[in-house]
Design a protein around this motif. Structure first.
Motif, PDB file in Angstrom:
ATOM      1  N   LEU A 128      12.101  -4.846  -0.207  1.00 47.09           N
ATOM      2  CA  LEU A 128      11.602  -3.847   0.736  1.00 47.09           C
ATOM      3  C   LEU A 128      12.739  -3.165   1.492  1.00 47.09           C
ATOM      4  CD1 LEU A 128       9.050  -2.551   1.911  1.00 47.09           C
ATOM      5  CD2 LEU A 128       8.995  -4.382   3.623  1.00 47.09           C
ATOM      6  N   GLN A 129      13.825  -3.886   1.719  1.00 50.58           N
ATOM      7  CA  GLN A 129      14.976  -3.311   2.419  1.00 50.58           C
ATOM      8  C   GLN A 129      15.639  -2.204   1.601  1.00 50.58           C
ATOM      9  OE1 GLN A 129      17.609  -6.584   3.337  1.00 50.58           O
ATOM     10  NE2 GLN A 129      16.028  -7.729   4.427  1.00 50.58           N
ATOM     11  N   HIS A 130      15.451  -2.246   0.282  1.00 51.13           N
ATOM     12  CA  HIS A 130      16.067  -1.257  -0.600  1.00 51.13           C
ATOM     13  C   HIS A 130      15.088  -0.162  -1.028  1.00 51.13           C
ATOM     14  CE1 HIS A 130      19.801  -3.639  -1.325  1.00 51.13           C
ATOM     15  NE2 HIS A 130      18.988  -4.655  -1.065  1.00 51.13           N
ATOM     16  N   ALA A 131      13.809  -0.336  -0.717  1.00 50.66           N
ATOM     17  CA  ALA A 131      12.775   0.598  -1.188  1.00 50.66           C
ATOM     18  C   ALA A 131      12.809   1.903  -0.404  1.00 50.66           C
ATOM     19  CB  ALA A 131      11.405  -0.056  -1.070  1.00 50.66           C
ATOM     20  N   ARG A 132      12.546   3.007  -1.115  1.00 53.13           N
ATOM     21  CA  ARG A 132      12.534   4.333  -0.486  1.00 53.13           C
ATOM     22  C   ARG A 132      11.144   4.927  -0.393  1.00 53.13           C
ATOM     23  NH1 ARG A 132      15.396   8.062  -3.942  1.00 53.13           N
ATOM     24  NH2 ARG A 132      15.161   6.609  -5.692  1.00 53.13           N
ATOM     25  N   GLY A 133      10.182   4.327  -1.054  1.00 55.99           N
ATOM     26  CA  GLY A 133       8.861   4.919  -1.141  1.00 55.99           C
ATOM     27  C   GLY A 133       8.001   4.750   0.098  1.00 55.99           C
ATOM     28  N   SER A 134       7.075   5.677   0.290  1.00 52.79           N
ATOM     29  CA  SER A 134       6.078   5.544   1.355  1.00 52.79           C
ATOM     30  C   SER A 134       4.931   4.657   0.895  1.00 52.79           C
ATOM     31  CB  SER A 134       5.541   6.922   1.748  1.00 52.79           C
ATOM     32  OG  SER A 134       4.925   7.559   0.635  1.00 52.79           O
ATOM     33  N   VAL A 135       4.854   4.420  -0.412  1.00 48.25           N
ATOM     34  CA  VAL A 135       3.884   3.493  -0.999  1.00 48.25           C
ATOM     35  C   VAL A 135       4.663   2.428  -1.760  1.00 48.25           C
ATOM     36  CG1 VAL A 135       2.000   3.223  -2.660  1.00 48.25           C
ATOM     37  CG2 VAL A 135       2.086   5.250  -1.194  1.00 48.25           C
ATOM     38  N   ILE A 136       4.284   1.179  -1.556  1.00 49.66           N
ATOM     39  CA  ILE A 136       4.937   0.057  -2.231  1.00 49.66           C
ATOM     40  C   ILE A 136       3.976  -0.523  -3.264  1.00 49.66           C
ATOM     41  CG2 ILE A 136       6.047  -2.184  -1.954  1.00 49.66           C
ATOM     42  CD1 ILE A 136       7.544   0.097  -0.591  1.00 49.66           C
ATOM     43  N   SER A 137       4.470  -0.741  -4.464  1.00 46.68           N
ATOM     44  CA  SER A 137       3.668  -1.349  -5.525  1.00 46.68           C
ATOM     45  C   SER A 137       4.345  -2.643  -5.981  1.00 46.68           C
ATOM     46  CB  SER A 137       3.533  -0.383  -6.706  1.00 46.68           C
ATOM     47  OG  SER A 137       2.820  -0.986  -7.764  1.00 46.68           O
ATOM     48  N   ILE A 138       3.531  -3.644  -6.273  1.00 43.06           N
ATOM     49  CA  ILE A 138       4.062  -4.950  -6.680  1.00 43.06           C
ATOM     50  C   ILE A 138       3.559  -5.311  -8.070  1.00 43.06           C
ATOM     51  CG2 ILE A 138       4.296  -7.386  -6.077  1.00 43.06           C
ATOM     52  CD1 ILE A 138       5.462  -5.442  -3.998  1.00 43.06           C
ATOM     53  N   TYR A 139       4.492  -5.723  -8.918  1.00 43.78           N
ATOM     54  CA  TYR A 139       4.147  -6.286 -10.219  1.00 43.78           C
ATOM     55  C   TYR A 139       4.946  -7.556 -10.446  1.00 43.78           C
ATOM     56  CZ  TYR A 139       1.338  -2.315 -11.684  1.00 43.78           C
ATOM     57  OH  TYR A 139       0.343  -1.373 -11.767  1.00 43.78           O
ATOM     58  N   HIS A 162      -8.453   4.931   5.537  1.00 45.61           N
ATOM     59  CA  HIS A 162      -8.759   3.572   5.983  1.00 45.61           C
ATOM     60  C   HIS A 162      -8.300   2.517   4.981  1.00 45.61           C
ATOM     61  CE1 HIS A 162     -11.670   5.907   8.451  1.00 45.61           C
ATOM     62  NE2 HIS A 162     -11.316   5.023   9.371  1.00 45.61           N
ATOM     63  N   TYR A 163      -7.927   2.945   3.776  1.00 46.37           N
ATOM     64  CA  TYR A 163      -7.433   1.989   2.783  1.00 46.37           C
ATOM     65  C   TYR A 163      -5.978   1.648   3.092  1.00 46.37           C
ATOM     66  CZ  TYR A 163     -11.528   3.264  -0.041  1.00 46.37           C
ATOM     67  OH  TYR A 163     -12.799   3.494  -0.499  1.00 46.37           O
ATOM     68  N   GLY A 164      -5.718   0.371   3.364  1.00 42.99           N
ATOM     69  CA  GLY A 164      -4.344  -0.060   3.571  1.00 42.99           C
ATOM     70  C   GLY A 164      -3.688  -0.466   2.265  1.00 42.99           C
ATOM     71  N   ALA A 165      -4.525  -0.902   1.323  1.00 42.46           N
ATOM     72  CA  ALA A 165      -4.026  -1.331   0.019  1.00 42.46           C
ATOM     73  C   ALA A 165      -5.124  -1.136  -1.017  1.00 42.46           C
ATOM     74  CB  ALA A 165      -3.592  -2.796   0.059  1.00 42.46           C
ATOM     75  N   GLY A 210      -1.544 -11.320  -6.594  1.00 45.62           N
ATOM     76  CA  GLY A 210      -0.083 -11.305  -6.500  1.00 45.62           C
ATOM     77  C   GLY A 210       0.566 -10.163  -7.241  1.00 45.62           C
ATOM     78  N   THR A 211      -0.227  -9.362  -7.944  1.00 43.33           N
ATOM     79  CA  THR A 211       0.346  -8.328  -8.794  1.00 43.33           C
ATOM     80  C   THR A 211      -0.627  -7.157  -8.932  1.00 43.33           C
ATOM     81  OG1 THR A 211       1.357  -7.941 -10.974  1.00 43.33           O
ATOM     82  CG2 THR A 211      -0.599  -9.341 -10.917  1.00 43.33           C
ATOM     83  N   ASN A 212      -0.112  -6.018  -9.427  1.00 44.28           N
ATOM     84  CA  ASN A 212      -0.930  -4.853  -9.737  1.00 44.28           C
ATOM     85  C   ASN A 212      -1.665  -4.319  -8.507  1.00 44.28           C
ATOM     86  OD1 ASN A 212      -1.933  -2.891 -11.556  1.00 44.28           O
ATOM     87  ND2 ASN A 212      -3.809  -4.072 -11.899  1.00 44.28           N
ATOM     88  N   TYR A 213      -0.912  -4.061  -7.457  1.00 45.34           N
ATOM     89  CA  TYR A 213      -1.514  -3.458  -6.277  1.00 45.34           C
ATOM     90  C   TYR A 213      -0.520  -2.534  -5.593  1.00 45.34           C
ATOM     91  CZ  TYR A 213       0.943  -6.859  -3.169  1.00 45.34           C
ATOM     92  OH  TYR A 213       1.877  -7.609  -2.496  1.00 45.34           O
ATOM     93  N   VAL A 214      -1.045  -1.657  -4.739  1.00 44.59           N
ATOM     94  CA  VAL A 214      -0.217  -0.780  -3.914  1.00 44.59           C
ATOM     95  C   VAL A 214      -0.593  -1.000  -2.458  1.00 44.59           C
ATOM     96  CG1 VAL A 214       0.152   0.993  -5.681  1.00 44.59           C
ATOM     97  CG2 VAL A 214      -1.836   1.157  -4.166  1.00 44.59           C
ATOM     98  N   ILE A 215       0.366  -0.790  -1.564  1.00 51.42           N
ATOM     99  CA  ILE A 215       0.142  -0.975  -0.140  1.00 51.42           C
ATOM    100  C   ILE A 215       0.989   0.048   0.609  1.00 51.42           C
ATOM    101  CG2 ILE A 215       1.934  -2.755   0.015  1.00 51.42           C
ATOM    102  CD1 ILE A 215       0.185  -4.130   2.158  1.00 51.42           C
TER     103      ILE A 215
END
Length: 413
Positions: A128-139, A162-165, A210-215
């Motif tokens: 997260l410290q290196h991420a530039r996006g306004s949306v974070i996705s995890i795989y 209202h969707y946080g993720a 734990g995977t396949n989501y955006v927040i």
């Protein structure tokens, strides 16, 4: 009625209550599936947000190349997303991928002895410290998402403030490897994606896997990142999302295929980590059950408590009385009654579980019906052992102030 009969009656009542809840979730999940199947897919805006895809990778040399290749092939504007692999001793194969795709936003963040080897939450916080996006996705490192998975996740996230993720669906990539992976394949369809759909339909409630989501990035920063003490960081981050009055949406169109444990030993260690992690999260948030702040997660808190404490105790008692009565050691006046209920429970389990897999046409086959029957007789008992072992280990770690260790799931070629 003897004291033994009284305890057995309570155990039977608890088991049936939880079984009925799961049947209701299945019915609601199927209703959600029917409604969702008639709903047009969400569409990305003409100027989609920049997305940072983070992949924690600890000793993942066997699978990481296939995962990164799948991420590079996503149907999302190439200049609007980056891939960040948090590389904890995975392999030098990532360097070769960077050289093959010099024009792509592929970053490898290498950990060292001071900040590596501390679990998934720690790796995600580093990324997260290196991420530039306004949306974070995890795989996860063993995932091969379908090419449109990210597009559907992000489009759904943007459809409502209202969707946080937003979470997707995951399937078993190696389902035909062993009988265990066949169990897991059905488990994934019924007790994970259908249960998610049911909770979405009834309570507008989902738990991040734990995977396949955006927040949302700003939401993550409000939360303070992932809890490094949580072995089930996905459940913990879900509760944090709801605590800030956001919702989590389930979008089944976003599909990823993941590799599951093929041997009992690997499965046992992975599921034990899940149990200990969920117990930690439940106990951390238990005080919120009857508070306004916990209204969004009240069902999940009660459900998890029922599964890990009430159901486990009831099953152990019920199974023990059944075995001892067959052996002639004890006698229960309601044993025949309980056996009749047991057979009814088997039918309810088999029918409701088979209904869930009808949503995947390729899974509608007689062999899977046999797998479901075997799951009730074998797999559910395996889960009982894991739950008991995980709870004992959690208590031991708390009593002796031991740090819970992150178990690395073995991968296969």
């Amino acid at each position: 009625m003897t004291i033994l009969d009284g305890f057995l009656f309570i155990a039977i009542f608890a088991i049936w209550a939880i079984l009925i809840v799961n049947v209701i979730l299945t019915i609601a999940g199927y209703a959600y599936y029917l409604k969702w199947s008639r709903t047009p897919p969400p569409m990305l805006p003409s100027a989609p947000p920049f997305v940072s895809i983070m992949v924690p990778a600890h000793n993942e040399g066997i699978v990481i190349v296939k995962t990164v290749q799948a991420l590079l092939a996503l149907d999302y504007p190439a200049d609007r997303y980056e891939i960040i692999v948090i590389n904890d001793n995975s392999a030098d194969l990532l360097k070769a991928l960077q050289q093959l795709h010099p024009d792509r936003n592929l970053t490898v963040v290498n950990t060292d002895k001071t900040n590596g080897g501390k679990g998934k939450s720690n790796a995600l916080n580093i990324g997260l410290q290196h991420a530039r996006g306004s949306v974070i996705s995890i795989y996860d490192a063993d995932n091969t998402p379908e090419h449109d998975a990210l597009r559907y996740l992000v489009a759904e996230l943007l459809s409502d403030d209202h969707y946080g993720a937003v979470i997707g669906k995951f399937r078993t990539r190696n389902k035909n490897a062993t009988i265990l992976t066949r169990f897991i394949n059905v488990e994934t369809l019924s007790f994970q994606w259908m249960a998610q759909a049911g909770r979405q339909q009834l309570f507008k409630l989902c738990t991040i896997p734990g995977t396949n989501y955006v927040i949302r990035r700003d939401l993550l920063e409000q939360i303070g990142g992932w809890d490094v003490k949580a072995l089930s960081e996905d459940t913990e981050i879900s509760f944090q999302v709801y605590a800030r009055n956001y919702r989590i949406k389930f979008q089944p169109l976003a599909v990823t295929w993941e590799q599951e444990p093929q041997t009992l030993d690997v499965w046992f260690h992975q599921r034990t980590r899940w149990v200990k992690g969920n117990i930690y999260v439940v106990l951390k948030n238990a005080h919120k059950i009857f508070t306004k702040a916990g209204r969004h997660i009240r069902f999940d808190l009660i459900y998890f408590m029922s599964i890990y404490f009430l159901l486990m105790t009831s099953l152990i008692l019920s199974d023990s009385v059944f075995v001892l009565s067959v052996a002639g050691v004890v006698h229960s006046d309601i044993n025949g009654f309980s056996n009749g209920l047991w057979l009814t429970a088997v039918l309810a389990f088999v029918i409701s579980t088979f209904v869930t897999i009808t949503t995947e046409k390729s899974e509608m086959k007689f062999s899977n019906l046999l797998v479901i029957i075997a799951m009730y007789l074998i797999y559910s008992q395996m889960w009982l052992v894991v739950a008991a072992y995980g709870m004992v280990n959690y208590v031991r770690e708390q009593v002796f102030h031991q740090q819970a260790k992150w178990y690395k799931t073995k991968r296969y070629k």
